[in-house]
Each structure stands twice: as structure tokens, then as C-alpha cells.
Design a protein around this motif. Structure first.
Motif: not given
Ligand SMILES: Nc1nc2c(ncn2[C@@H]2O[C@H](COP(=O)(O)OP(=O)(O)O)[C@@H](O)[C@H]2O)c(=O)[nH]1
Ligand SMILES: [Mg+2]
Lengths: 182, 899
Positions: A17, A21-22, A37, A129
Motif C-alpha cells: 500500500a 501499483t499506482s 488495487i 500530496d
Molecule cells: N493520496 C495518495 N494515495 C495514493 C497514492 N499512491 C497510491 N495511493 C493509494 O494508496 C493505496 C495503495 O496503493 P497501491 O498502489 O495498491 O499500493 P501497493 O500495494 O504498493 O501497490 C491505494 O488506496 C491508492 O489509491 C498517492 O500518491 N497519493
């Protein structure tokens, strides 16, 4: 002048999280899905990047294969070898709103280096942000990155800030490394 | 722990134990079985009927009802070894008292310092009771020395008969009558009064001399009887009996006389009521007393208007005057030093003085002497009956070891003219050095059986004067006192009963410090009692009466679902449940699941237990939920692979099943003919048995309705043009992963598509890190990315290998989407070949040969590959040979590396 082509493999590491992925979605598809995601296992994406290098006569087109892993520690142990095998670069991602995610990068980076040795690593602190909830400062990141001799970037996958720059810089580092390796 | 489920094992209260296993019943004989049944039936019969107001039943939203029992009252509940209070069932408190009222109990539970001793009365400081006097009881008379007084007036002797030491003095009188005062006329005359002879009740002889007088108010008034002739009173003592009338007092008596012209007078002496013998020291009348003139016996007083005094029996003599001591003594050798503190050395003697007449007084003397000093104690050995003790503390002089002389003497003081007789005795002489030292009693860690609360403590002990006693208690939770679970000591310095403020615990330790500043004195510890309480260690139970499904609900009743309890089970406690129908009990698991019960009669029992005396489980409420078959509420669709999305190639068949369910998801119908099937796939169709044949590529829906209702269900299907399996793989990676996993373990039942003649569609050469090195395809497609496919495939294959290395490590073949994929691994890369239709028999072998050939020709290049496709250019042509419809024949070894 004909373009030189290169295939590279880069891996994203970091706690669950933090926004790995984002970042990929933002970079590859230029979209950010507010919805959470969860990556299932591993997801491989591809982006073609053009890099010009001062000491390389031809421009280089990199087919950058971006491996995104599910950020569970247990999973890391399980898939470590296959996932990191042959990686040409690493994006180590932390979350500005959770100090622990920065500290935990140590373990991730050690895990990668055990498998591939020294490769270019970029430290990324995502979610800028949400700076009002930040649990650490830029100087903490700088100090951390210095320990690995790495550069660092502060990004927001949500706002699309510094995402392109981050991957571009990683591509450049990877190309340089790959070309000088042989 | 709210509402938690305790383990289901344990005792089943007093009743259920009978119903449960007799564990040695491996052979379950008929008699045992019968007995068991009989008991069960009896129990069922004895179970009280459920009262109308208990339990309550409510309707749930999911075709179930909840029957609820609360613990507010015992109505409808069988309660055993459990308290019902405040709406809860809990284990009751049990009192436990630790009471030590004999010294032996202290000793049995702990240890005494060597300085302590146990007696009948309790525990005290130990004294050295050795008597250093030999023959102190005068049984043998030796080694005593019996020493008479200096001039022999007092004797000391051993009296064998009484086994005592006896001291005596006896002497005759030294006086003789001078004037009986029977006849006085012409001999005595009254002065300031009238003298006469009275013959009534004289003290001696036939008469006595009386004097009537009156004394004025001023000082110095007197009256007397005067001897008319001069007298020769050369003796030193005159003794006369005197009786003043009561009204005459107070008066004093003395004697006056002239020697020549000088008037002498003896010291006046107060008279008391009644006859009294007055002895007058005549030397006070001067040294020469052979011609005393006007000798007068006087009474002195003032303000007595009318007094009378009588005198009689006047005698003269020389007084016996002496003070002499007789002794018994012996030497004592003292081996060890003792403390000079009080009580460290004590002499005791019993004495009695049966006779002591004609003397001034008798005094007892105890003397202990050594070269370092001497100590002397005296006591009044006044006459009287019986033996009396005398103690003398000789600590200061007897501290050092050495030779001591101990003597006990009787001192007789005489100053009289009458007959004298003294008899004094001593016995039981002792010299002890009690040598008491402070000491401590310390108990073991006394186990109370379980963690307990401390309510009070009672201490019975004596500690007065120079002694003190400190009693102390501490508590802890292990048997090693002083470990971190132990409390600090709490002290009591006075006997009595106290509320205890000790921390609750399962062990207790007592400590008693006995101290004294006098080696002869000791405190005494008599008893200790500690009152504690703990939760009953016996498990208790609550059981309901039998609840019967109401008649109106019998038809739809299906089964019981769950037993849910609102309870608290703090650490160390448990509540276990059982259910039955009145003829048996069976335990309920910790999840409360009772779905295997479909009896229309039910009752429950809860067994409360604790292993920690401080806590009890509490049970507030028990809910039993049962399910019934309700009205149809919804329809659901199922298909192979459910709930994965349905992706099917055009022409493929998916077999759907529909179910009608009630609100509790109970199946009402599954029969296909009770459902209406439909699809919007205009080239596809659904049969009445629910099998759907896919028509055109695209997204469609399949819909079903439960006949006679408006309840329906819809599902989306994606139909793919035949042969687009790679897109499916990329787009539905999770689904693909699932299928691959199944395929790898041998599941091949789910395929669709049409068999065609065999051909190789694609060949991929993928480096071990997942990067595509080479792709040869017969059919070019723009919309797929072989790079991504290679990476994903690599990731998935390594995932499979990790998941089950045995099974998947050598995975060589799998099928998906009507295509067959063959895999061949080399040291640096692996080869993937995708076939459509039937795979040629020799395909596997062929692929292996190709791989070997590749490694032979390009192994080095593979190993050094940096990611530049140009480095592998020669590969393309080489691979092309393999994709050709002919069998692969390796070329002759190609020269050198490719770059
Ligand atoms: N506010 C904010 N939320 C983010 C950002 N990047 C990811 N998120 C949120 O953080 C959560 C986890 O993101 P994800 O991409 O699944 O994380 P991963 O497990 O590292 O792949 C999701 O709810 C995203 O919407 C960001 O730059 N700013
Ligand atoms: Mg992710």
C-alpha cells in the motif's frame, strides 16, 4: 541514425500500500484509480522509453519491463529469487505518511542485492500530496538514500507528480549500467 | 473476552458426568448400556419443566429464530454449584482459613532458628536452663558448706528430713520481774493525775497500776506514776506492759528520773490501742543509774480532758544485742562467658521462715563473688507460713567465665531481753545463665491451593516488658518466596485480629521475629489464623429445561444452527457447553456450531470452571438459533469455475445451474425445469437444462427466472473469437493462474474449442529473468505483447514452482483455451511452444532437441546477454526452422557467438 534497442527488467519493492501499483498505472497507462488495487502476485507491465546518452552515439530505446510485486513480507521471501532474478534496476518505494515503510526498505533492498548484486536503485517516497500527514522529512529520505549511494524522488501517483521523471531517471541509470556491464 | 467461546471439553457438571463416557468402557457391555440409558431417562424425567416465561423466541431475517435464556432468575434452569446474581451465573466464593494454633503446626510448615524453642504454650526464645548449683535442692547436702554465724548465735545445718538448709537461733530471756505492780499503795504515786490499783483483768498477776489524768490544751502536758523511793536500775533495759484507754489517745510514753540534780528522759514513744509491751533503753537515763530519783513512767499528750492508762509487769534486764549471719555456700565453675545484660545470670532461692520471735528481724542474703567482684542481694525473710521465691540478677558480675562462690545466708538481728527463737529455711537454689538470643521463625511458601483473596489475619502472642514480637506475612504466586511475584512483608507488632491488605495470591509466607533485651525474658508466639477466600474450584453448571419447537413451526423446522452465549471468560476460566434433547448430552464446539442437530426438543448445559481462584467465568445469556425453510427469496447461478468470470470461445459450452433460495440460503429448488432460461447472445442459445452454447464474440448475458415468481438472476459471459487465448491470458491473469494451477495438478476436464490439425502457432525463447529473447509466430498479431506475456509466464511459472516444487518444478505441458503449451528448460533460458489442435507424439522430444541445440550454439550468448536484441540476431533464422511444419533437425554446429 538507427536506434539502439535494449530490454530491461526493473522491479518495484516496498511495503504493501505504499503505492507501487499506482505508480506503474500512472506511468504506463497515465491513470490513477482511487479504488484500492491489490496486486495479485506479480504483474508485469511494459513501457518503451527513449534515452539519449552522452557517450553513446545512437539514441537508445529501452523496452522497460516493470515488475510489480505484492508487498507482503512473506511473499517477498517466497518469490524473491524468481522476482528479482536478472533485474537491471530497482524502484524502492516508501509512503510519506508511514515512517515504517521507509525503515523497512532496508530489508527489501538487502533482499534484492542478495539475488542480483549491485544494480541501480532509486528511492521513491510516494503520496507527497498527503504531506500534512507526513511522518518524516525530506532530509530523512536524503540520509537514507545516501547510505545506499542512491538518488531519491518524492512523488504523488495520485496527482501524477514526478512519476514520469522517476521512471525516466531509472531508465537512464539502467541503460548506463547495462551497457557498461558488457 | 466478551461473548467468547470456551473450549468444549471438560466436566459436564454433576449430572452429565453420568451420561458421559465411562472411559474404561472399551467393552461396552449390555449392563453398562442399560444403566446408561436408565440414568439418561431418569435425568430427562427429573429435569424441571420449562416455565412459560422462559425462554423467549424471536424471528430473524434469515429464515431462523433465536431462543434466548437469561440468567436473571433460576426459573426454568437447573443450577448446581453456581451463583445467579446480577443477571449472571458465576462460580461462588469459598472461604478457606489457614489456622495454626499449636506450635507444631508452625514447625511443620517452616523452620525455627536454633535460638527458638517450642513449648506447650507456643514458640519462644530458647533459654539455657542448666542449673550451675549442685544439689540446689539439698537432697544430699553436698557440696554445700554450712557455716554458722561468727559468734555462733545463728546455726546453719542440712536438714535431711525435709531436704532443706535450716538456720536457727534460740536463746532464753535475760529479764526478770522488778515490780509485778499488783500492790502499789505507798510505792507509786500519781503526778498530774490519780494513781490506783486495779485488780480487774490485769495483764499479769493480781493487779495493775492505773492512772486517771487530764491533760491541758498546751504543749508539754504530761501525767505519770512516780516511784516514791530512789531505784537502782543498772540494767540497760526496762520492759513494761501498757494499756491506754481508747479515749486517751494519742499519747506517747517515756521514763524520766533525776540523777543528782539532772533530769533525764528517754525518747517518747507513741502508744497504740490495746495492750503493748514497751521496751525502754535505760542507757538514755545516763551511764550511772544506781540511784534514780523520782523515777516516773509518763504519758505525754494535750487536750485530753479525761484519760486512763494502765501499766503492769515491770521487768528489768540486759538486752541480747547482735546481728549475725549463718550461710550455706558452694563454689561454681562457669565455663563460658555470658552477656552482662540484664537477665543473663539469675540466682533463685526459695525460702521460708516458720519461726522468728524475740528478735528484731530476719534478712536473707544472696552473695555471688569472684575475683572480679561481688554482688550481694538481700531480702526480708519475714516470718510467715509457706515458701517464697527470691530472684537476684547477677548478670553484671557473672559475665566472665571463672570460679564463683555462691552463698545464701540468713541474718538475724536481736535487741531484746525476752526468749528468742528463729527458724529459717532455704531450698531449690539455682544459678542459671538463660542466655536467650533473638530468633526468627520463617514458614515455607504455604500453598493455598489456588489464587485467593486475603480477608483477615489473627495473631495470638505475648510480648511485654523487655520483649518484642514482630509478625509478618507476604504473599506470592510461586513457591519461591522473594521471587518477583511476591509482595513485600506486612508487619504486625501487637496481637489481635486485623483486616488483611495483602495482595491476592496463591502462596503465603509467615515470618515471626522474637526479640528481647533481657536474656531471661521471652516473647511467646501462640497462634496465627489467616482468613482467605477464592472462587470455587469445583466446576458448576447451569442447564436449561427442554425446549420444544412450537407445533406451528414443526413443519418448516430444519435444524439447529448455533449456540451463542454472552459470557466472560477471563484467563484461567472456561465455560463449556453441551446440548441434548433430554436423553443425552453432547459437547458443543468452541464455534457453537450445532448444525448437526435437528431434534425438535433441545436443552443446553453450561459448565463453568476456573483454575484461578480470583476469577470466575460469567454467563449472562444463551441463545440457540434454529433454521427453518422460508419462502423463496432469490435465485442464484452457478457454473464450473464459479465465481471466476466466464470467458468462453465462440462455440464453447458452459453448463449453468440455477438454485432458488430462501432468506436463509436454504435451497428451495434446483430442478432445471422449474426455471426459465434466456440469453441476449443472438447466435448462442441456452437449453432448458441450463447449458449455454456461446455464439458470437462479444459480451452477453445469461438470465434465469424461477417459474411462478419474479425472482431471477443474470450473469455476464465474454465470448472470445477462437484462437485469442493469449489475450485471455493477459487480460485475465488471475483466472489464467487459477486454471494453470488446476491444470498442473491434473485437472483437464474444462476445455472447449474444436480440434484441428496440429501446428505450432508460437515459439518463445525467454531468458530466465523473464525477458523475451526471441519470438517466432506463424500468425502475426498486433494487439498482443509478447514481452509482457513472457514476463507474466515467468512469474507464474516460478509461483507454481514455489507453491509445489515437486509437482510443478518440471511442468512441461499444460493446456488452456484449446491450445497446448509445451515447455523446455535450459540452463539460461527456456523455450515455450504453443500448439493448436492435436500435439504430435514426438513434439516433446523435438522441443528438447531444439533446446539442447540452442544452448550448444548460443549458451554463451545467453549467459552474457545484456538485453540488446541485436546480440541474438542469428537466433531468428535458427528458430524459424523449428516452427516449420517439418520435424526439427539440428543444423551442424554454427560457428562462434552470435554477436
Ligand atoms: N493520496 C495518495 N494515495 C495514493 C497514492 N499512491 C497510491 N495511493 C493509494 O494508496 C493505496 C495503495 O496503493 P497501491 O498502489 O495498491 O499500493 P501497493 O500495494 O504498493 O501497490 C491505494 O488506496 C491508492 O489509491 C498517492 O500518491 N497519493
Ligand atoms: Mg501493488
Amino acid at each position: 541514425m538507427a536506434t539502439k534497442r535494449l530490454k530491461s527488467k526493473v522491479c518495484l519493492v516496498g511495503e504493501k500500500a505504499v503505492g507501487k501499483t499506482s505508480l506503474v498505472r500512472r506511468y504506463v497507462m497515465n491513470m490513477f484509480d482511487e479504488q484500492y488495487i491489490t496486486t495479485i502476485g506479480t504483474r508485469v507491465s511494459k513501457k518503451e522509453v527513449h534515452v539519449s546518452m552522452p557517450d553513446v552515439p545512437r539514441p537508445v530505446q529501452v523496452d522497460m519491463m516493470i515488475w510489480d510485486i505484492m508487498g507482503e513480507k512473506g511473499f517477498r521471501e517466497l518469490l524473491k529469487d524468481a522476482y528479482f532474478y536478472g533485474a537491471n534496476g530497482i524502484l524502492a518505494v516508501a509512503d510519506l505518511t508511514r515512517r515504517r515503510t521507509l525503515d523497512d526498505l532496508d530489508d527489501w533492498i538487502d533482499g534484492v542485492e542478495q539475488v542480483v548484486g549491485k544494480v541501480p536503485i532509486l528511492i521513491v517516497v510516494n503520496k507527497t500530496d498527503l504531506s500534512s500527514n507526513s511522518q518524516f522529512q525530506e532530509r530523512d529520505v536524503a540520509q537514507f538514500a545516501k547510505a545506499y549511494g542512491s538518488e531519491f524522488f518524492l512523488t504523488s501517483a495520485k496527482k501524477g507528480i514526478q512519476v514520469e521523471a522517476t521512471f525516466a531517471r531509472l531508465a537512464a541509470l539502467v541503460v548506463e549500467h547495462q551497457l557498461h556491464e558488457t | 473476552m466478551e461473548g467468547s467461546w470456551a473450549g468444549s471439553r471438560g466436566k459436564w457438571g454433576g449430572m452429565a458426568v453420568l451420561v458421559q463416557r465411562p472411559s474404561r468402557a472399551h467393552r461396552f457391555d449390555a449392563i453398562g448400556l442399560f444403566a446408561l440409558l436408565a440414568v439418561s431417562l431418569l435425568l430427562a424425567f427429573l429435569t424441571p419443566p420449562v416455565r412459560g416465561d422462559l425462554p423467549t423466541e424471536i424471528e430473524n431475517r434469515d429464515a431462523s429464530r433465536t431462543v434466548t435464556w437469561t440468567m436473571g432468575t433460576a426459573a426454568g434452569l437447573a443450577v448446581q454449584g453456581v451463583d445467579l446474581a446480577g443477571g449472571n451465573a458465576s462460580l461462588p466464593w469459598t472461604a478457606h482459613n489457614l489456622s495454626w494454633d499449636r506450635p507444631g503446626e508452625f514447625a511443620a510448615n517452616g523452620s525455627l532458628d536454633p535460638t527458638l524453642t517450642m513449648g506447650a504454650a507456643g514458640i519462644a526464645l530458647r533459654a539455657d536452663t542448666a542449673n550451675h548449683i549442685v544439689d540446689g535442692d539439698f537432697v544430699s547436702g553436698t557440696p554445700w558448706t554450712f557455716e554458722p554465724s561468727a559468734h555462733g548465735n545463728v546455726s546453719a545445718a542440712w536438714d535431711t528430713g525435709t531436704a532443706t538448709a535450716v538456720f536457727r537461733h534460740d536463746s532464753p530471756k535475760t529479764e526478770s520481774s522488778w515490780d509485778h505492780l499488783d500492790v502499789n499503795a505507798g510505792v507509786w504515786a500519781g503526778v498530774n493525775g490519780v494513781a490506783w490499783t486495779n485488780t480487774t483483768k490485769p495483764h499479769e498477776g493480781t493487779g495493775m497500776l492505773g492512772l486517771n489524768f487530764s491533760l491541758g490544751p498546751g504543749p508539754g502536758a504530761w501525767a505519770g506514776v512516780q516511784h516514791l523511793a530512789p531505784v537502782n536500775w543498772s540494767s540497760d533495759r526496762m520492759v513494761v506492759w501498757v494499756l491506754p484507754s481508747n479515749s486517751s489517745l494519742p499519747l506517747t510514753f517515756n521514763v524520766t528520773a533525776y540523777v543528782g540534780a539532772t533530769l533525764y528522759g528517754t525518747a517518747p514513744r507513741a502508744l497504740v490501742a490495746g495492750w503493748q509491751e514497751v521496751s525502754v533503753d535505760l542507757t538514755e537515763l545516763g551511764p550511772v543509774r544506781d540511784a534514780l530519783i523520782s523515777l516516773t513512767l509518763r504519758v505525754n499528750g494535750q487536750g485530753i480532758p479525761s484519760g486512763t492508762v494502765y501499766v503492769d509487769d515491770l521487768r528489768l534486764g540486759n538486752a541480747k544485742q547482735f546481728e549475725e549471719t549463718a550461710r550455706v555456700r558452694q563454689s561454681v565453675v562457669k565455663a563460658n562467658a555470658t552477656s552482662p545484660a540484664l537477665g543473663s545470670g539469675v540466682v533463685r532461692v526459695n525460702w521460708s521462715t516458720p519461726t522468728a520471735t524475740g528478735i528484731v528481724r530476719v534478712i536473707g542474703i544472696v552473695n555471688v563473688t569472684s575475683t572480679s567482684g561481688s554482688i550481694l542481694r538481700t531480702f526480708s525473710a519475714a516470718p510467715g507460713s509457706g515458701w517464697r521465691p527470691f530472684f537476684a540478677d547477677v548478670s553484671a558480675t557473672t559475665a566472665l567465665p571463672g570460679l564463683y562462690e555462691v552463698s545464701v545466708g540468713i541474718d538475724v538481728i536481736a535487741d531484746n531481753t525476752s526468749v528468742s527463737s528463729v527458724e529459717a529455711r532455704i531450698d531449690d537454689v539455682s544459678l542459671v545463665f538463660p542466655n536467650r538470643h533473638n530468633g526468627t521463625y520463617l514458614s515455607n511458601a504455604v500453598a493455598l491451593g489456588t489464587a485467593s483473596e486475603f480477608l483477615g489475619v489473627t495473631w495470638a502472642f505475648d510480648a511485654s516488658g523487655p520483649t518484642t514480637l514482630w509478625a509478618a506475612l507476604r504473599t506470592g504466586n510461586d513457591s519461591s518466596p522473594g521471587s518477583p511475584t511476591w509482595s513485600a512483608w506486612q508487619f504486625w507488632t501487637a496481637a489481635g485480629t486485623y483486616a488483611a491488605t495483602l495482595p491476592s495470591a496463591s502462596f503465603l509466607q509467615a515470618r515471626v521475629d522474637l526479640t528481647t533485651t533481657n536474656a531471661s525474658a521471652s516473647p511467646n508466639l501462640a497462634a496465627m489464623a489467616v482468613a482467605t477466600r477464592h472462587r470455587s474450584m469445583q466446576s458448576g453448571s447451569v442447564a436449561s429445561g427442554v425446549f420444544t419447537i412450537p407445533a406451528a413451526e414443526l413443519a418448516t423446522f430444519r435444524n439447529w444452527r448455533i449456540l451463542e452465549a454472552r459470557s466472560r471468560t477471563p484467563a484461567g476460566t472456561s465455560i463449556s457447553f453441551a446440548i441434548g434433547d433430554g436423553t443425552y448430552w453432547k459437547p458443543v464446539g468452541s464455534d457453537g456450531n450445532i448444525t448437526d442437530t435437528n431434534s425438535t426438543m433441545i436443552r443446553w448445559s453450561a459448565t463453568l470452571a476456573t483454575t484461578n481462584g480470583l476469577v470466575t467465568p460469567t454467563l449472562e445469556r444463551v441463545d440457540l438459533v434454529y433454521e427453518y425453510l422460508g419462502l423463496p427469496a432469490r435465485v442464484e447461478l452457478r457454473w464450473p469455475g464459479w465465481p471466476s468470470p466466464i470467458v468462453v470461445p465462440s462455440g464453447g459450452v458452459v453448463r449453468f445451474t440455477a438454485v432458488a433460495l430462501d432468506a436463509g440460503s436454504h435451497v428451495i429448488s434446483k430442478e432445471p425445469n422449474r426455471f426459465d432460461w434466456n440469453t441476449n447472445d443472438s447466435h448462442g442459445q441456452v437449453g432448458i437444462d441450463g447449458s449455454y452454447r456461446a455464439g458470437e464474440a462479444g459480451d452477453h448475458i445469461v438470465n434465469v427466472t424461477f417459474v411462478g415468481t419474479t425472482l431471477s438472476a443474470t450473469v455476464h459471459v465474454r465470448v472470445l473469437a477462437a484462437g485469442t487465448w493469449i489475450d485471455a491470458m493477459i487480460g485475465y491473469a488471475p483466472y489464467w493462474l487459477a486454471v494453470l494451477t488446476l491444470g498442473a495438478v491434473g485437472y483437464t476436464g474444462y476445455r472447449f474449442g474444436i480440434r484441428r490439425t496440429s501446428s505450432i502457432d508460437d515459439v518463445f525463447l525467454i531468458s530466465k529473468d523473464g525477458r523475451l529473447m526471441m519470438h517466432n509466430t506463424r500468425r502475426m498479431r498486433a494487439d498482443r505483447d509478447a514481452d509482457i506475456l513472457s514476463g507474466m509466464l515467468t512469474a507464474i511459472l516460478s509461483f507454481l514452482k514455489d507453491a509445489d516444487p515437486e509437482e510443478n518444478g518440471e511442468l512441461r505441458r499444460f493446456e488452456v483455451g484449446g491450445k497446448t503449451t509445451l515447455l523446455e528448460r535450459g540452463p539460461h533460458a527456456y523455450l515455450v511452444a504453443v500448439y493448436s489442435g492435436k500435439v504430435p507424439r514426438r513434439a516433446g522430444k523435438n522441443l528438447r532437441r531444439f533446446m539442447t541445440s540452442l544452448e550448444t550454439n548460443f549458451g554463451d550468448a545467453f549467459a552474457r546477454w545484456s538485453g540488446d536484441p541485436e546480440d541474438l540476431q542469428d537466433l531468428k533464422a535458427f528458430t524459424g526452422r523449428f516452427v516449420s511444419p517439418f520435424r526439427f533437425r539440428p543444423p551442424r554446429r554454427m560457428n562462434g557467438r552470435a554477436s
